[in-house]
Scaffold this active site. Structure first.
Site, PDB file in Angstrom:
ATOM      1  N   GLY A 149      -3.606  -2.334   8.144  1.00 30.28           N
ATOM      2  CA  GLY A 149      -2.208  -2.487   8.567  1.00 30.28           C
ATOM      3  C   GLY A 149      -1.230  -1.804   7.629  1.00 30.28           C
ATOM      4  O   GLY A 149      -1.591  -1.358   6.546  1.00 30.28           O
ATOM      5  N   GLY A 163       0.821  -1.723   4.937  1.00 33.86           N
ATOM      6  CA  GLY A 163       1.030  -2.562   3.768  1.00 33.86           C
ATOM      7  C   GLY A 163       2.319  -2.223   3.040  1.00 33.86           C
ATOM      8  O   GLY A 163       2.841  -3.020   2.269  1.00 33.86           O
ATOM      9  N   LYS A 166       8.855   3.935   3.880  1.00 35.53           N
ATOM     10  CA  LYS A 166       7.603   3.770   3.136  1.00 35.53           C
ATOM     11  C   LYS A 166       7.945   3.362   1.709  1.00 35.53           C
ATOM     12  O   LYS A 166       8.591   4.122   0.983  1.00 35.53           O
ATOM     13  CB  LYS A 166       6.796   5.067   3.148  1.00 35.53           C
ATOM     14  N   ARG A 177      -2.493   5.174  14.856  1.00 42.44           N
ATOM     15  CA  ARG A 177      -3.682   5.781  14.248  1.00 42.44           C
ATOM     16  C   ARG A 177      -4.936   5.387  15.022  1.00 42.44           C
ATOM     17  O   ARG A 177      -4.904   4.435  15.797  1.00 42.44           O
ATOM     18  CB  ARG A 177      -3.837   5.236  12.821  1.00 42.44           C
ATOM     19  N   ASP A 181      -7.923   5.124   9.388  1.00 34.54           N
ATOM     20  CA  ASP A 181      -6.556   4.572   9.420  1.00 34.54           C
ATOM     21  C   ASP A 181      -5.531   5.633   9.039  1.00 34.54           C
ATOM     22  O   ASP A 181      -4.327   5.369   9.114  1.00 34.54           O
ATOM     23  CB  ASP A 181      -6.432   3.353   8.495  1.00 34.54           C
TER      24      ASP A 181
HETATM   25  P1  AMP Z   1      -3.678   4.678   2.156  1.00 34.64           P
HETATM   26  O1  AMP Z   1      -4.932   5.035   1.447  1.00 34.64           O
HETATM   27  O2  AMP Z   1      -2.418   5.028   1.419  1.00 34.64           O
HETATM   28  O3  AMP Z   1      -3.657   5.164   3.556  1.00 34.64           O
HETATM   29  O4  AMP Z   1      -3.623   3.068   2.197  1.00 34.64           O
HETATM   30  C1  AMP Z   1      -4.651   2.277   2.716  1.00 34.64           C
HETATM   31  C2  AMP Z   1      -4.138   0.885   2.986  1.00 34.64           C
HETATM   32  O5  AMP Z   1      -3.624   0.296   1.798  1.00 34.64           O
HETATM   33  C3  AMP Z   1      -3.022   0.817   4.017  1.00 34.64           C
HETATM   34  O6  AMP Z   1      -3.212  -0.341   4.774  1.00 34.64           O
HETATM   35  C4  AMP Z   1      -1.792   0.739   3.148  1.00 34.64           C
HETATM   36  O7  AMP Z   1      -0.725   0.129   3.827  1.00 34.64           O
HETATM   37  C5  AMP Z   1      -2.268  -0.103   1.976  1.00 34.64           C
HETATM   38  N1  AMP Z   1      -1.496   0.146   0.754  1.00 34.64           N
HETATM   39  C6  AMP Z   1      -1.561   1.239  -0.055  1.00 34.64           C
HETATM   40  N2  AMP Z   1      -0.701   1.129  -1.084  1.00 34.64           N
HETATM   41  C7  AMP Z   1      -0.069  -0.066  -0.945  1.00 34.64           C
HETATM   42  C8  AMP Z   1       0.939  -0.761  -1.678  1.00 34.64           C
HETATM   43  N3  AMP Z   1       1.480  -0.284  -2.794  1.00 34.64           N
HETATM   44  N4  AMP Z   1       1.328  -1.958  -1.207  1.00 34.64           N
HETATM   45  C9  AMP Z   1       0.811  -2.476  -0.093  1.00 34.64           C
HETATM   46  N5  AMP Z   1      -0.138  -1.875   0.647  1.00 34.64           N
HETATM   47  C10 AMP Z   1      -0.579  -0.682   0.238  1.00 34.64           C
HETATM   48 MG    MG Z   2      -2.777   5.173   5.085  1.00 28.44          MG
END
Ligand code: AMP
Ligand code: MG
Length: 519
Positions: free
Chosen positions: A101, A103, A124, A201, A269
């Site tokens: 989801g 995040g 973001k 996605r 994702d």
């Molecule tokens: P990504 O590799 O950036 O696509 O992130 C993978 C997952 O981790 C996604 O669900 C993001 O929303 C979550 N995520 C990455 N960084 C953070 C953060 N600083 N705070 C909360 N969720 C995060």
């Molecule tokens: Mg991502």
């Protein structure tokens, strides 16, 4: 032109699907819903760092006033907005990861311009959502600058991508362990407002299939088709739609290969169902041509997401999406046949793209295919700077008198001294290539035009981003503004101050070649 703060936003996604409207930001599983309400958490002092004038113009968004800047910082939500985080799942590094989801992404609403085009506006880094798990929902300036500039750079390179409208600093610090070695440090926080017709996605569909929420899945597929693929109708629409996702994904990958882009985290994702490049993290352009290069330190063990593996990974990811659609389809063989179309489609796009890069009228026969394989081989061995090499190739003289001549010609693209055997290979390749150009059915002008359009001269190298970020952290935006300008015109010679190989100092410097996901 309307201001963000004065706009009446649309909210078709939240009005169409079931969601969790509680606004609860505690991390949790959210079965049965496609999104959870998430009001951004206020920040101390949002300040505008960057604004994309051309994008704003095309969406009819007026220059930001002080209220708009509060919106960009997540401090102001207007009555027609409905801030939410989407619920999706995904396969990460080949493994099922369950619910992930948004995040740290929060969609504020849907912006409709005067032409009736609708774009999602998303922040973001605006604070936690129900999907933040153990993380803080924030983003640092470093990663926000990278997303902002690179998504815009990809757009101007002509590559399907989400875009970035604005970048603000928050006035708050964010703690990050950049090297994952226990040495956490505070970095300035920032928020990007990014836009796309949709951020859906593969993982949104995977989530519903995994939970066996067939009604929700059916509804999401139908909605996606109606809204983003409106030309697809009829009984067989689901696999025709899937076939188009296959095509768009293959097209996107071929475009990445054209310019030397490595995404770095091709988890499902991070795969857009519209075929857009999405979620800019530890990406990189290739400097030296190494198909085995991955910029992502987390990916080092298996190099799953290396440059040269991206086409195969995209196929694997598409097969995950196909799997998610199986519950909706009685005859799955049709789904499989759409998936299998990937290969042919990919190769025809790839050949057309490579023909343009090389100024050839096509990849027309077995000899041409062999020549292409030879290019791949020799480049991977000699590892010249990809961008410099192709720029030089445009000016290749019709005859090269000796190996030494050739070496001098390519010198400014070479990171080291090639082995004598490799020089011989490159010389023989150039001889075959020159001979092939002579039998082109197109004119020399046409051939050159193809090359100039297919080969960028300016690419946003990691070391340039690194320098711009360091400057911004010191409060200067000189290089940032220059890069923002240069990326708008990547095929011209007008920004040749950036035309050159990665400098030596950047080879081992963190953030200039390898990057962590810590953002
Ligand atoms: P990504 O590799 O950036 O696509 O992130 C993978 C997952 O981790 C996604 O669900 C993001 O929303 C979550 N995520 C990455 N960084 C953070 C953060 N600083 N705070 C909360 N969720 C995060
Ligand atoms: Mg991502």
């Amino acid at each position: 032109m309307e201001n963000l703060s004065a706009k009446r936003f649309k909210r078709t996604f939240v009005d169409t699907f079931s969601g969790d409207d509680s606004g609860d930001l505690h991390p949790r599983q959210t079965p049965g819903v496609l999104y959870s309400k998430a009001v951004p958490t206020a920040v101390r002092k949002p300040e505008l760092v960057a604004w994309s004038d051309e994008l704003a113009d095309s969406l009819d968004i007026a220059k930001p006033n002080p209220d708009d800047i509060q919106i960009l910082g997540g401090n102001l939500i207007t009555p027609t907005m409905y801030p939410y985080a989407a619920c999706y799942a995904g396969h990460q590094f080949g493994n099922w990861a369950g619910q992930l989801g948004d995040g740290r992404a929060i969609t504020l609403g849907e912006w409709e311009n005067t032409h009736g085009n609708i774009w999602e506006l998303q922040l973001k880094g605006a604070g936690p959502t129900a999907y933040s798990r153990r993380a803080d929902g924030r983003a640092v300036l470093r990663s926000s600058v990278r997303e902002y500039l690179m998504s815009e750079a990809m757009h101007y390179l002509g590559i399907p991508t989400t875009r970035a409208l604005a970048l603000v600093t928050t006035g708050d610090m964010v703690t990050r362990d950049m090297f994952y070695d226990g040495r956490a440090a505070d970095e300035p926080g920032a928020i990007v407002m990014r836009t796309a017709p949709s951020f859906l996605r593969f993982g949104n569909f995977e989530m519903l299939a995994a939970r066996n929420e067939i009604d929700n899945l059916t509804q999401l597929v139908n909605w996606t088709i109606e809204r983003f693929y409106p030309h697809i109708e009829g009984d067989d629409k689901i696999f025709r739609w899937f076939g188009e996702v296959v095509e768009r994904t293959a097209t996107m990958i071929v475009e990445w290969l054209r310019v030397g882009f490595v995404h770095g985290v091709m988890n499902t994702d991070n795969m857009s169902v519209l075929g857009l490049t999405i979620d800019y993290g530890p990406y990189s352009f290739l400097d030296n041509y190494d198909p085995d290069f991955t910029p992502n330190t987390t990916d080092l063990p298996g190099k799953r997401y290396a440059f040269g593996k991206q086409a195969n990974i995209a196929y694997w990811n598409l097969s995950r999406l196909a799997n998610a659609l199986v519950p909706l389809i009685s005859d799955t063989s049709k789904l499989e046949s759409q998936l299998r179309r990937y290969e042919d489609f990919y190769w025809s796009k790839y050949y057309a793209m490579m023909a343009n890069k090389l100024g050839m009228d096509g990849i027309n026969n077995e000899d041409d295919v062999r020549l292409l394989a030879e290019f791949e081989n020799v480049l991977a061995t000699v590892q010249p700077d990809m961008t410099m090499f192709y720029q030089l190739l445009i000016d290749l003289p019709s005859e090269l008198n000796s190996q030494q001549d050739m070496l001098n010609f390519f010198k400014s693209s070479l990171y080291g001294d090639p082995e004598p055997t490799d020089i011989t290979k490159l010389y023989s390749l150039m001889t075959s290539y020159q001979a092939r150009l002579k039998v082109n059915t197109c004119t020399r002008e046409d051939s050159l035009l193809r090359m100039r359009k297919a080969n960028p001269r300016f690419i946003l190298r990691n070391y340039l981003l690194h320098m711009a970020i360091e400057e911004l952290q010191r409060g200067e935006n000189h290089l940032f503004l220059k890069l923002q300008q240069a990326l708008k015109d990547p095929y011209s010679k007008s920004h040749d101050e950036f035309f050159g190989m990665r400098p030596d100092w950047a080879t081992q410097q963190a953030g200039c070649s390898m990057l962590s996901c810590s953002s």
